[in-house]
Design a protein around this motif. Sequence first.
Motif, PDB file in Angstrom:
ATOM      1  N   GLU A 100     -40.410  -6.900  -9.770  1.00 12.86           N
ATOM      2  CA  GLU A 100     -40.059  -6.159 -10.988  1.00 12.86           C
ATOM      3  C   GLU A 100     -39.285  -4.892 -10.654  1.00 12.86           C
ATOM      4  N   ARG A 101     -39.705  -4.215  -9.593  1.00 12.34           N
ATOM      5  CA  ARG A 101     -39.010  -2.986  -9.215  1.00 12.34           C
ATOM      6  C   ARG A 101     -37.572  -3.284  -8.783  1.00 12.34           C
ATOM      7  N   LYS A 102     -37.423  -4.351  -7.997  1.00 13.12           N
ATOM      8  CA  LYS A 102     -36.088  -4.720  -7.525  1.00 13.12           C
ATOM      9  C   LYS A 102     -35.190  -5.149  -8.673  1.00 13.12           C
ATOM     10  N   LEU A 103     -35.787  -5.889  -9.621  1.00 14.92           N
ATOM     11  CA  LEU A 103     -34.995  -6.316 -10.768  1.00 14.92           C
ATOM     12  C   LEU A 103     -34.541  -5.115 -11.593  1.00 14.92           C
ATOM     13  N   ALA A 104     -35.442  -4.141 -11.705  1.00 11.95           N
ATOM     14  CA  ALA A 104     -35.071  -2.940 -12.457  1.00 11.95           C
ATOM     15  C   ALA A 104     -33.941  -2.190 -11.751  1.00 11.95           C
ATOM     16  N   GLU A 105     -34.059  -2.080 -10.407  1.00  8.69           N
ATOM     17  CA  GLU A 105     -32.997  -1.409  -9.664  1.00  8.69           C
ATOM     18  C   GLU A 105     -31.689  -2.185  -9.769  1.00  8.69           C
ATOM     19  N   ALA A 106     -31.806  -3.522  -9.659  1.00 11.21           N
ATOM     20  CA  ALA A 106     -30.602  -4.348  -9.732  1.00 11.21           C
ATOM     21  C   ALA A 106     -29.958  -4.266 -11.103  1.00 11.21           C
ATOM     22  N   SER A 107     -30.830  -4.193 -12.131  1.00  9.84           N
ATOM     23  CA  SER A 107     -30.296  -4.116 -13.485  1.00  9.84           C
ATOM     24  C   SER A 107     -29.496  -2.832 -13.685  1.00  9.84           C
ATOM     25  N   MET A 108     -29.978  -1.737 -13.054  1.00  8.15           N
ATOM     26  CA  MET A 108     -29.283  -0.467 -13.195  1.00  8.15           C
ATOM     27  C   MET A 108     -27.923  -0.503 -12.495  1.00  8.15           C
ATOM     28  N   GLN A 109     -27.841  -1.255 -11.392  1.00 10.55           N
ATOM     29  CA  GLN A 109     -26.601  -1.273 -10.611  1.00 10.55           C
ATOM     30  C   GLN A 109     -25.695  -2.442 -10.969  1.00 10.55           C
ATOM     31  N   GLN A 110     -26.248  -3.402 -11.697  1.00  8.20           N
ATOM     32  CA  GLN A 110     -25.523  -4.655 -11.896  1.00  8.20           C
ATOM     33  C   GLN A 110     -24.199  -4.463 -12.626  1.00  8.20           C
ATOM     34  N   SER A 111     -24.244  -3.728 -13.733  1.00  7.73           N
ATOM     35  CA  SER A 111     -23.031  -3.595 -14.539  1.00  7.73           C
ATOM     36  C   SER A 111     -21.890  -2.987 -13.734  1.00  7.73           C
ATOM     37  N   GLU A 112     -22.180  -1.860 -13.089  1.00 10.29           N
ATOM     38  CA  GLU A 112     -21.121  -1.179 -12.353  1.00 10.29           C
ATOM     39  C   GLU A 112     -20.643  -1.998 -11.159  1.00 10.29           C
ATOM     40  N   SER A 113     -21.585  -2.533 -10.346  1.00 12.53           N
ATOM     41  CA  SER A 113     -21.184  -3.262  -9.138  1.00 12.53           C
ATOM     42  C   SER A 113     -20.488  -4.564  -9.481  1.00 12.53           C
ATOM     43  N   ASN A 114     -21.049  -5.290 -10.477  1.00  9.36           N
ATOM     44  CA  ASN A 114     -20.426  -6.560 -10.848  1.00  9.36           C
ATOM     45  C   ASN A 114     -19.023  -6.336 -11.401  1.00  9.36           C
ATOM     46  N   LEU A 115     -18.911  -5.341 -12.266  1.00  7.42           N
ATOM     47  CA  LEU A 115     -17.622  -5.069 -12.873  1.00  7.42           C
ATOM     48  C   LEU A 115     -16.606  -4.660 -11.815  1.00  7.42           C
ATOM     49  N   ARG A 116     -17.017  -3.781 -10.897  1.00 11.51           N
ATOM     50  CA  ARG A 116     -16.086  -3.340  -9.873  1.00 11.51           C
ATOM     51  C   ARG A 116     -15.712  -4.494  -8.937  1.00 11.51           C
ATOM     52  N   SER A 117     -16.702  -5.341  -8.633  1.00 14.06           N
ATOM     53  CA  SER A 117     -16.431  -6.495  -7.770  1.00 14.06           C
ATOM     54  C   SER A 117     -15.453  -7.447  -8.430  1.00 14.06           C
ATOM     55  N   VAL A 118     -15.682  -7.718  -9.723  1.00 16.36           N
ATOM     56  CA  VAL A 118     -14.774  -8.602 -10.452  1.00 16.36           C
ATOM     57  C   VAL A 118     -13.401  -7.972 -10.560  1.00 16.36           C
ATOM     58  N   PHE A 119     -13.402  -6.676 -10.862  1.00  7.70           N
ATOM     59  CA  PHE A 119     -12.130  -5.969 -11.014  1.00  7.70           C
ATOM     60  C   PHE A 119     -11.247  -6.119  -9.775  1.00  7.70           C
ATOM     61  N   GLU A 120     -11.801  -5.861  -8.612  1.00  7.14           N
ATOM     62  CA  GLU A 120     -10.975  -5.718  -7.419  1.00  7.14           C
ATOM     63  C   GLU A 120     -10.885  -6.988  -6.574  1.00  7.14           C
ATOM     64  N   ASN A 121     -11.602  -8.047  -6.945  1.00  8.57           N
ATOM     65  CA  ASN A 121     -11.577  -9.282  -6.153  1.00  8.57           C
ATOM     66  C   ASN A 121     -11.154 -10.485  -6.972  1.00  8.57           C
ATOM     67  N   THR A 122     -10.378 -10.260  -7.996  1.00  9.31           N
ATOM     68  CA  THR A 122      -9.886 -11.357  -8.818  1.00  9.31           C
ATOM     69  C   THR A 122      -8.375 -11.272  -8.921  1.00  9.31           C
ATOM     70  N   ASP A 123      -7.760 -12.398  -9.247  1.00 12.94           N
ATOM     71  CA  ASP A 123      -6.312 -12.394  -9.430  1.00 12.94           C
ATOM     72  C   ASP A 123      -5.916 -11.992 -10.846  1.00 12.94           C
ATOM     73  N   LEU A 124      -6.920 -11.677 -11.683  1.00 13.85           N
ATOM     74  CA  LEU A 124      -6.643 -11.251 -13.052  1.00 13.85           C
ATOM     75  C   LEU A 124      -6.299  -9.765 -13.095  1.00 13.85           C
ATOM     76  N   ALA A 125      -5.491  -9.390 -14.060  1.00 17.63           N
ATOM     77  CA  ALA A 125      -5.308  -7.982 -14.415  1.00 17.63           C
ATOM     78  C   ALA A 125      -6.309  -7.683 -15.530  1.00 17.63           C
ATOM     79  N   ILE A 126      -7.222  -6.706 -15.323  1.00 16.41           N
ATOM     80  CA  ILE A 126      -8.321  -6.453 -16.253  1.00 16.41           C
ATOM     81  C   ILE A 126      -8.265  -5.005 -16.734  1.00 16.41           C
ATOM     82  N   VAL A 127      -8.426  -4.837 -18.066  1.00 13.19           N
ATOM     83  CA  VAL A 127      -8.464  -3.503 -18.676  1.00 13.19           C
ATOM     84  C   VAL A 127      -9.632  -3.473 -19.654  1.00 13.19           C
ATOM     85  N   LEU A 128     -10.444  -2.385 -19.623  1.00 10.83           N
ATOM     86  CA  LEU A 128     -11.563  -2.202 -20.536  1.00 10.83           C
ATOM     87  C   LEU A 128     -11.207  -1.110 -21.547  1.00 10.83           C
TER      88      LEU A 128
END
Length: 758
Positions: free
Chosen positions: A390-418
């Motif tokens: 539960e603790r790890k999931l909570a920590e992961a949940s806090m970091q998931q949005s930023e890390s996932n978004l940044r990972s998708v942003f910089e490791n995809t062939d798409l041009a992405i704008v929010l």
Amino acid sequence: MPKPELMQNNFDEKLLQLLISRIGDYAIYMLDPNGYILSWNQGAKNIKGYQDEEVIGCHISIFYTTQERRENVPGNNLNDALKNNIHESQGWRVRKDGSIFWADVAITTLYDDDGFLKGFAKITRDITARKKKDDQKTLVNAELERRVKANTDKIIARERRFRELIENSYDGISLFGRYWNVLYRSRSAARISGWSNEERAGKRHDDLIHPDDLPMAKELFARVLTEPARPVMATYRTLHKQGHYIWIECLLNNLLNDPDVEAIVCNFRDVTGRILAEEQIREKNRQIGSILESITDGFIALDKNFCYTYVNHRIGEMLGVDAASLIGKCVWDVFPDAVNSSTHKAFKQAIEEQHYILNEDYYPPLGLWQENHIYPSPEGLSVFIRDITERKLAEASMQQSESNLRSVFENTDLAIVLFDMDARLQSFNNNARRLADRYFKAELKVGESAFYYCLPERVGDVKHILQKLRRRSPIVYEVSYPITAELTQWFEVRWVSVVNAQNQPVGIILTLKDITGKKQADQERDRMTADLIQRNKDLEQFTYIVSHNLRAPVANIKGLSDLLSDDMKPDDENMAALTALDTSVGNLDKVIIDLNHILQVSSQANDTLEKVSLPLLVDDVKSANSQLIQKNNVKIHCDFSEVGELTSLKSYLYSIFQNLIVNSIKYHRAGVEPVISIVSKIDHNKACLYFTDNGKGIDMQRDGLQLFGLYKRFDLSVEGKGMGLFMVKTQVERLGGKISVESGVDKGSTFKLEFPLK
């Protein structure tokens, strides 16, 4: 005239020679007085390998080894035969190929009626196998004698050693009679119990056993008496001379029926210290177990081989298993996916370095995050395991949005704008920044409005898109940007709403995917398709023009040929040439007619599709060919239970059925009434039609590759043009199907037609 006795002797001699020549197991041959070979039988060939012409006239020394020839063994054997009329011996002899064999040899002297030496008869037998067996037997007997002597010496030594061991053994040894009377006690028996032999002899066996253990002991003793030669182990308390009870562990074996023993043998030892220690350990374990079962963390104890020796109930809850079922099992066998994991390495490190280790690890099969406190000892590991999922999931949940978004942003062939819901830029990746620099000549800035980057003519479209996104409807379209006069870059544009936990839109994601390569491939495919269609039309038009434009000249030539034939006398010298010309023109006319027929098949491909009833289609074919069917007494059996109708071109199906049925009738076997079977089946979304007959069949090995060729005929006894099967294959393939054949000469044929159900 020969004397009768002479004739009889000649007959007997010939019979003897014939008999000897046929013997295959013995080498029997004649020698002259000097040892040269005069005759050679089949057995000699078999044993020695020489043929008659190779050996007759040779000296017998060729069969002896080099050493024996040096020692003149062949001559000595002949001399011995002369002295004793016979010589018998065994020894190694040499075959033609150089191999040797152990031979049993007999040489007998032969004298004539006047007593003169005529030569020798030699009989040789190959007894190599018997020689090897005798040699082996000799070796075995010698080895057995050696072993018997050695074992005898060992037995004597062991008996002495055994006596010493019994008398000086730490364990007590007693021998009892059938009624448990003492027959013998070792010195250790007196030391363990405190009773001397005289004192023990005055005590009943049952009187020395603790009252609480007596029922068990009596049952044990009874089993010993009823199960001879079957050792029985028991642990119970017996009275010591000093008045207290001691625990003994004994092994009882009933050897009363063994004439060398005739007693019940009891080996026993004092295990009081071990029993008391085990009891203390059990009590401590109960206390420790009570503590470990009450804690909220999981706890396991492992031995040096990482096998479970203790597991508390919390571990069972964490793993979803019965904790007791893990005892004795290796942790890596139970959880093979954990091998080489962080936990696996930490356990090994703690064992090897013997110091405390704290580690965290994730076990994917159970979705379990664990915090391990690992305490080593020389005997193994004690591990406290805490579930931190539960603790790890909570920590992961806090970091998931930023890390996932940044990972998708910089490791995809798409041009992405929010953007936020007010269309203000919140974030973007490097691909989007580069596109803005290239096409808008503007730098992307956080907080800037989306309309700042829009072309004036696109502002209305973007506003419409934003309104639709508020209803959470994703929008996808394609857009192009010119790079040079000859090159355009295409993008797939996608607008998607971002919703919160309450499913309310809180932002917008804009993605642009470069699809220039796909568009170019689509355009090239369209160009190639159009080109192929045009080429096909041009080819069909050319064929149509050729076939129709040739009809008039061919008809004129044929008419002129007929006129000339009518005016020409039969014996005219040009009559033969004119007849050949007429035949050639007729054949050319048939080819043009067939070509028009094929063109008609191509043009019919645009006919309207309709539902065609297969039973009615067969009835139409039977009606059109009724006279042919009646004349040949044809039987046609149909089974359309699985597929009764097809959505197809009726004209094509009629032509296919017509050609296959008529072919089966035309090529029937002489003297056999034609039988045709038509069956429909469904196989993997395909309608399969099977046309089976009992006709002449086809030599598939010879004609299979050309079976569907135009103008290909393989049975010239029946009139035809070789068009039927060509038309069938063409029409089946135009309908999107395929055709195959199974056939054999005089075994009939089966044509399989496969059509898509849709």
